[in-house]
Design a protein around this motif. Structure first.
Motif, PDB file in Angstrom:
ATOM      1  N   LEU A 177      -7.286  -4.728   4.603  1.00 48.10           N
ATOM      2  CA  LEU A 177      -8.437  -5.939   4.716  1.00 48.10           C
ATOM      3  C   LEU A 177      -7.221  -6.714   4.894  1.00 48.10           C
ATOM      4  N   ARG A 178      -6.138  -6.564   4.672  1.00 46.24           N
ATOM      5  CA  ARG A 178      -5.190  -8.158   5.642  1.00 46.24           C
ATOM      6  C   ARG A 178      -5.813  -9.262   7.224  1.00 46.24           C
ATOM      7  N   SER A 179      -5.381  -9.520   6.693  1.00 50.38           N
ATOM      8  CA  SER A 179      -5.768 -10.849   8.220  1.00 50.38           C
ATOM      9  C   SER A 179      -7.258 -11.276   8.153  1.00 50.38           C
ATOM     10  N   ASN A 180      -7.374 -11.548   7.310  1.00 49.21           N
ATOM     11  CA  ASN A 180      -8.662 -11.754   6.659  1.00 49.21           C
ATOM     12  C   ASN A 180      -8.965 -13.515   6.263  1.00 49.21           C
ATOM     13  N   SER A 181     -10.447 -13.475   5.877  1.00 51.04           N
ATOM     14  CA  SER A 181     -10.320 -15.228   5.400  1.00 51.04           C
ATOM     15  C   SER A 181     -10.709 -14.716   3.954  1.00 51.04           C
ATOM     16  N   LEU A 182     -10.697 -13.333   3.199  1.00 49.11           N
ATOM     17  CA  LEU A 182     -11.303 -13.385   2.589  1.00 49.11           C
ATOM     18  C   LEU A 182     -10.851 -14.734   0.822  1.00 49.11           C
ATOM     19  N   GLU A 183     -11.447 -15.142   0.277  1.00 48.43           N
ATOM     20  CA  GLU A 183     -11.096 -15.962  -0.773  1.00 48.43           C
ATOM     21  C   GLU A 183     -10.786 -15.059  -2.139  1.00 48.43           C
ATOM     22  N   GLU A 184     -11.660 -13.676  -2.277  1.00 48.37           N
ATOM     23  CA  GLU A 184     -11.563 -13.146  -3.456  1.00 48.37           C
ATOM     24  C   GLU A 184     -11.617 -11.620  -3.184  1.00 48.37           C
ATOM     25  N   LEU A 185     -11.119 -11.060  -4.245  1.00 46.37           N
ATOM     26  CA  LEU A 185     -11.693  -9.266  -4.114  1.00 46.37           C
ATOM     27  C   LEU A 185     -12.953  -9.088  -4.860  1.00 46.37           C
ATOM     28  N   PRO A 186     -13.700  -7.987  -4.576  1.00 41.76           N
ATOM     29  CA  PRO A 186     -14.649  -7.445  -5.708  1.00 41.76           C
ATOM     30  C   PRO A 186     -14.355  -6.620  -6.135  1.00 41.76           C
ATOM     31  N   MET A 187     -14.625  -6.926  -7.912  1.00 41.94           N
ATOM     32  CA  MET A 187     -14.506  -6.142  -8.824  1.00 41.94           C
ATOM     33  C   MET A 187     -14.679  -4.351  -8.830  1.00 41.94           C
ATOM     34  N   GLU A 188     -15.413  -4.229  -7.877  1.00 40.01           N
ATOM     35  CA  GLU A 188     -16.287  -3.219  -7.268  1.00 40.01           C
ATOM     36  C   GLU A 188     -14.981  -2.361  -7.073  1.00 40.01           C
ATOM     37  N   LEU A 189     -14.282  -2.862  -6.932  1.00 41.74           N
ATOM     38  CA  LEU A 189     -12.700  -2.292  -6.011  1.00 41.74           C
ATOM     39  C   LEU A 189     -12.064  -0.840  -7.500  1.00 41.74           C
ATOM     40  N   GLY A 190     -12.421  -1.108  -8.640  1.00 36.09           N
ATOM     41  CA  GLY A 190     -11.917  -0.752  -9.730  1.00 36.09           C
ATOM     42  C   GLY A 190     -12.314   0.401  -9.404  1.00 36.09           C
ATOM     43  N   CYS A 191     -14.179   0.775  -9.242  1.00 35.21           N
ATOM     44  CA  CYS A 191     -14.786   2.044  -9.516  1.00 35.21           C
ATOM     45  C   CYS A 191     -14.173   2.695  -7.729  1.00 35.21           C
ATOM     46  N   CYS A 192     -14.131   2.100  -7.203  1.00 33.52           N
ATOM     47  CA  CYS A 192     -13.297   3.573  -6.214  1.00 33.52           C
ATOM     48  C   CYS A 192     -11.880   4.172  -6.366  1.00 33.52           C
ATOM     49  N   SER A 193     -11.699   4.969  -7.115  1.00 34.88           N
ATOM     50  CA  SER A 193     -10.841   6.017  -7.902  1.00 34.88           C
ATOM     51  C   SER A 193      -9.886   5.997  -6.322  1.00 34.88           C
ATOM     52  N   GLY A 194     -10.624   6.780  -5.540  1.00 35.36           N
ATOM     53  CA  GLY A 194      -9.235   6.904  -4.267  1.00 35.36           C
ATOM     54  C   GLY A 194      -8.060   5.782  -3.830  1.00 35.36           C
ATOM     55  N   LEU A 195      -8.572   4.873  -4.350  1.00 34.68           N
ATOM     56  CA  LEU A 195      -8.260   3.494  -3.643  1.00 34.68           C
ATOM     57  C   LEU A 195      -7.343   3.362  -4.283  1.00 34.68           C
ATOM     58  N   HIS A 196      -6.896   4.139  -5.817  1.00 34.96           N
ATOM     59  CA  HIS A 196      -5.351   3.773  -6.679  1.00 34.96           C
ATOM     60  C   HIS A 196      -4.177   4.216  -5.665  1.00 34.96           C
ATOM     61  N   GLY A 197      -2.848   3.193  -6.120  1.00 32.69           N
ATOM     62  CA  GLY A 197      -1.504   4.117  -5.643  1.00 32.69           C
ATOM     63  C   GLY A 197      -2.067   2.759  -4.059  1.00 32.69           C
TER      64      GLY A 197
END
Length: 892
Positions: free
Chosen positions: A811-831
């Motif tokens: 998600l780099r180099s975008n205009s995001l102001e915040e990240l969704p909390m749902e990222l915590g449910c994506c187990s493959g993204l840890h690390g």
């Protein structure tokens, strides 16, 4: 003032030039020295004893009045008393009666005056200036005799030649090779690299000498000089040449320590336990440097004959000068006499008009002049002999026929021009010098040295330590910039991949049969030769061959006879210079019956029709044309069995029509071309097995709806084109698993993307997207990699937690102001699965941030249990509610 080192260097330089002076030059130098001695002796006599004694011859006197005044300054002439002035005295009757003489009445000053005047008027000029003229002439002859040693165009070459000759004579390798050749002549042993390891030859008496190493391979003249050795030696094998020519020095200790004369059975004792047969590393490196130095000097001298011309001109000048000197000196010999008649204009002073003078040194000067002319005559005869030798001898060609007849070194090449002339001159001093130089002209000698050096430096242990593992886990060895292949290489039976780069002589012997595991060979700009025994082995074992070259003529012919070869990679200029008519510079591929992969990296103008010879086995063809236009592709129709085709950097502007014949094609790679339109995609409907299509790095403006005919497509790469929109028909490819659209001009992603239910990778980086459709997160549940970096996204749609398989999100180099909390449910993204700016990551709750940054196997349930307090009174929230609550808490 001169320092002692400068004087020593001068004496060494003068001594070294003796190697190029034949016997007549030495004799002529001695003659010039004798002429100088004659001139100096004559000059010394003239300066110390030269004078004339004069007596008057005129008996007539003029009487004068005794009363005459002498005011006028005239000297009175006295009348001789007791004798009539007009009559001569009669001779005495008795011969034994002592002569009475006559009185002249001249005082001492008058005699001195007359002697000085008559010395300059009566004596011939040659009697007075002969010593100085002879001295000048001798100096000119002396200068002309050594002119070619000091002329700028020749002196540097001569000094370089003498330095090289000294190094060749004192090198231990010279003694090794000459002794080996002598053993071959005596015993008839076979020549081979292993012969260099034989025990050292013998000498009649044991020599115990010190090992004073002073070897230098620089280009100066401070190297040791050469002299003829008076040491005992035997007849057949040559003895090593001494290393100095100093008049006060004897044999160099190094020359004796390195030398060995194979004549008898007594071994040579060298510094205790060291033996001649062992050539250490420094000696080997110096010998290799000397080979290169001789090679360069030979190429430099064989391009001109300036030394020959200067020496010829010098000889002609000396001969003409001697002829001129003898021509004008011979008539002057008679002018040197003992008595001379002098007629000075001194009658008024002395009363006499004629005087008879005697020259005191006339007899000595006459004999010295005769000796000088005799020496000049001998000098002239030697000059005539020198000129005839130059004109009747082929001095610009030098042949080693005698060495070839002896059978010692038959591969020594003939020399020409200045190099040949210098060797002819050195032969007049000592013929063995050319034999020692021939050691470093022989290719076989250089080969032996390289083999011995490689065997010493590149042993089996070192090669095993250099062995690595390639990405496939196979043992790999890479050798770079070696002169030859080390013999220990062929003992590595476990080696699978061998890479040879920039090896001058990569000759594969029959010992390659010991490499039982060898399957892949890389040759990067190597001149590879193959022995028949090695070819038989590689025809059965070798599976992959990589060749990198400059011109196709450098490809060895044995490549086309490797029957078991499965992969062939050729990198270099493959196209012929004749143009489109042929466009293929390789040989026939008919014998490569098992060839499955062919990779061509060059500048072809057409697809070779010779590919039809391997059409039955070829399944993958890659052509990387380095930006050159591939004009003719009809040759592809001859290889209809291809399953993978890559045409990169071929400057293609449209899809080739020859692709329609490749019905078995599974992978088509047309990256890095100039494609502008894909209207021909409709013609690919017959390619029912096509599953991979790569069209990145082109100039495609629009994707036609006909792309939907490629129903078996699983990978579509359209990155780095100029696409502004995607047709809905694209999303009818229900088997599509990887869609790569990076580097385009897309403003939006259609909602139809949800139809790609088996999509696992989506790359939308480098576009102009401001939002993503929710269907992407709700229907593409197999998505594992999503790259939306370098866009203009302001937020992410809900439903990200549905992507349970997601393991990489950029998600780099975008205009995001915040990240969704749902990222915590994506187990493959840890690390390291989530790539985003740090400030956005730190805005997440601590437990979500730790979950995304720290490696571990967490699930959404574990995160949920971690976020619930251990209290029954605390209300229970679902995952969505808890995420909303955490988000609200973070905002507060």
């Amino acid at each position: 003032m001169f320092s002692l080192s400068e004087l020593a260097s001068l004496s060494e330089r003068q001594g070294s030039s003796k190697l190029l002076k034949p016997w007549w030059e030495v004799f002529m130098e001695y003659l010039v020295v004798l002429m100088l001695m004659v001139s100096v002796l004559s000059g010394t006599l003239l300066l110390s004893r030269d004078r004339v004694v004069c007596l008057p011859l005129d008996l007539t006197t003029t009487p004068t009045n005794q009363n005459t005044s002498f005011s006028s300054g005239a000297v009175p002439q006295p009348h001789p008393p007791n004798r009539p002035p007009t009559k001569a005295s009669p001779l005495p009757a008795n011969p034994w009666t002592p002569a009475r003489g006559r009185r002249t009445h001249l005082d001492y000053q008058q005699y001195v005056y007359i002697s000085q005047v008559c010395y300059h008027e009566a004596l011939p000029w040659y009697s007075r200036f002969f010593p100085y003229v002879a001295l000048l002439q001798s100096l000119v002859l002396l200068a002309s005799s050594c002119f070619w040693f000091h002329f700028p165009l020749t002196s540097a070459r001569i000094e370089h030649f003498l330095t090289i000759l000294a190094k060749c004579c004192e090198s231990p390798w010279t003694s090794r090779v000459l002794s080996h050749a002598a053993r071959e002549e005596e015993g008839g042993e076979e020549t081979g690299p292993q012969d260099l390891q034989m025990p050292p030859p013998t000498h009649r008496s044991s020599l115990s000498v010190s090992r004073n190493r002073q070897i230098s391979l620089d280009s100066g003249t401070d190297s040791p000089l050469l002299v003829r050795s008076d040491s005992a030696s035997t007849a057949a094998p040559p003895s090593p040449c001494p290393s100095t020519l100093s008049r006060t020095s004897s044999l160099s200790s190094m020359s004796l320590s390195r030398a060995h004369v194979p004549t008898s059975k007594s071994p040579v004792v060298l510094d205790g336990s060291r033996r001649v047969a062992n050539l250490d590393r420094s000696d080997g490196e110096q010998a290799r440097a000397l080979f290169e130095r001789v090679r360069r000097f030979r190429s430099h001298c064989e391009n001109s004959e300036v030394i020959y011309k200067v020496y010829l001109a010098q000889t002609v000048f000396k001969l003409l000068l001697v002829v001129l000197i003898v021509a004008y000196t011979t008539p002057l010999i008679s002018s040197i006499s003992f008595t001379h008649t002098c007629l000075p204009q001194a009658h008024a002073l002395t009363g006499y008009s004629a005087f008879e003078c005697t020259h005191a040194l006339a007899s000595v000067l006459h004999k010295l002049l005769l000796a000088y002319v005799s020496l000049l005559g001998l000098f002239g005869l030697l000059s005539i002999y020198t000129l005839s030798w130059i004109l009747h001898s082929s001095l610009r060609q030098y042949s080693f026929n005698k060495l070839r007849e002896l059978g010692s070194m038959r591969d020594v090449p003939d020399l020409c021009n200045d190099m040949a002339f210098l060797l002819h001159m050195a032969d007049q001093y000592d013929p063995l010098l050319a034999q020692r130089l021939s050691v470093f002209l022989s290719p076989v000698s250089e080969t032996r040295l390289l083999e011995e050096s490689l065997e010493r430096r590149w042993g089996a242990e070192r090669l095993r330590s250099m062995t690595t593992v390639d990405p496939e886990g196979r043992p790999l060895l890479q050798l770079v910039a070696l002169p030859r292949l080390p013999p220990a290489l062929f003992t590595l039976s476990q080696l699978v991949v061998l890479k040879l780069e920039l090896i001058t002589d990569a000759k594969l012997p029959a010992q390659v049969a010991n490499m039982t595991s060898l399957r892949e060979l890389h040759l990067y700009h190597c001149t590879a030769a193959m022995q028949p025994g090695a070819l038989v082995v590689l025809q059965e074992r070798l599976e992959t061959l990589h060749l990198t070259f400059t011109q196709a003529a450098e490809i060895p012919g044995w490549v086309y006879s490797l029957r078991g070869l499965q992969e062939l990679h050729l990198s270099g200029r493959l196209g012929c210079e004749g143009g489109v008519g042929r466009g293929w510079a390789l040989g026939s591929l008919r014998q490569l019956r098992h060839l499955r992969v062919l990779v061509l990296r060059g500048m072809l103008q057409r697809v070779p029709v010779e590919l039809g010879e391997v059409a039955g086995s070829l399944v993958r063809l890659e052509i990387h044309n380095e930006g050159s236009r591939l004009l003719v592709l009809t040759g592809l129709r001859r290889v209809a069995g291809l399953t993978e085709l890559q045409l990169q950097d071929c400057h293609l502007e449209r899809l080739p029509s020859a692709l329609l014949a490749l019905t078995s094609l599974r992978t088509l790679d047309l990256q890095h071309n100039s494609l502008r339109t894909l209207e021909e995609l409709l013609g690919l409907v017959h390619l029912r097995r096509l599953s991979c299509l790569r069209l990145a790095h082109n100039r495609v403006l629009a994707l036609p709806a006909s792309v939907s005919v490629l129903r078996a497509l699983e990978l579509l790469d359209l990155g780095y084109n100029q696409l502004q929109s995607l047709p809905p028909a694209l999303f009818n490819l229900h088997h599509l698993r990887r869609l790569l659209l990076a580097g385009n001009l897309l403003d939006e992603l259609p909602a139809e993307v949800g139809a790609l239910t088996v999509l696992t990778e989506l790359d939308l980086s480098g576009n102009r997207l401001e939002s993503l459709p929710p269907e992407l997160f709700s229907r593409c549940l197999e998505l594992r990699s999503l790259n939306v970096s370098h866009n203009s996204l302001g937020s992410l749609p809900p439903g990200l937690s549905n992507l349970s398989q997601l393991s990489r999100l950029d998600l780099r180099s975008n205009s995001l102001e915040e990240l969704p909390m749902e990222l915590g449910c994506c187990s493959g993204l840890h690390g390291e699965g989530l790539l985003v700016e740090d400030w956005l990551l730190h805005a997440l709750p601590r437990h979500v941030k730790e979950f995304l940054t720290q490696p571990g196997s967490h699930t959404c349930k574990s995160l949920e249990s971690h976020s619930r307090p251990d209290s029954d009174s605390f209300p229970y929230f679902s995952a969505a509610q808890w995420s909303f609550s955490c988000a609200l808490e973070s905002q507060i």
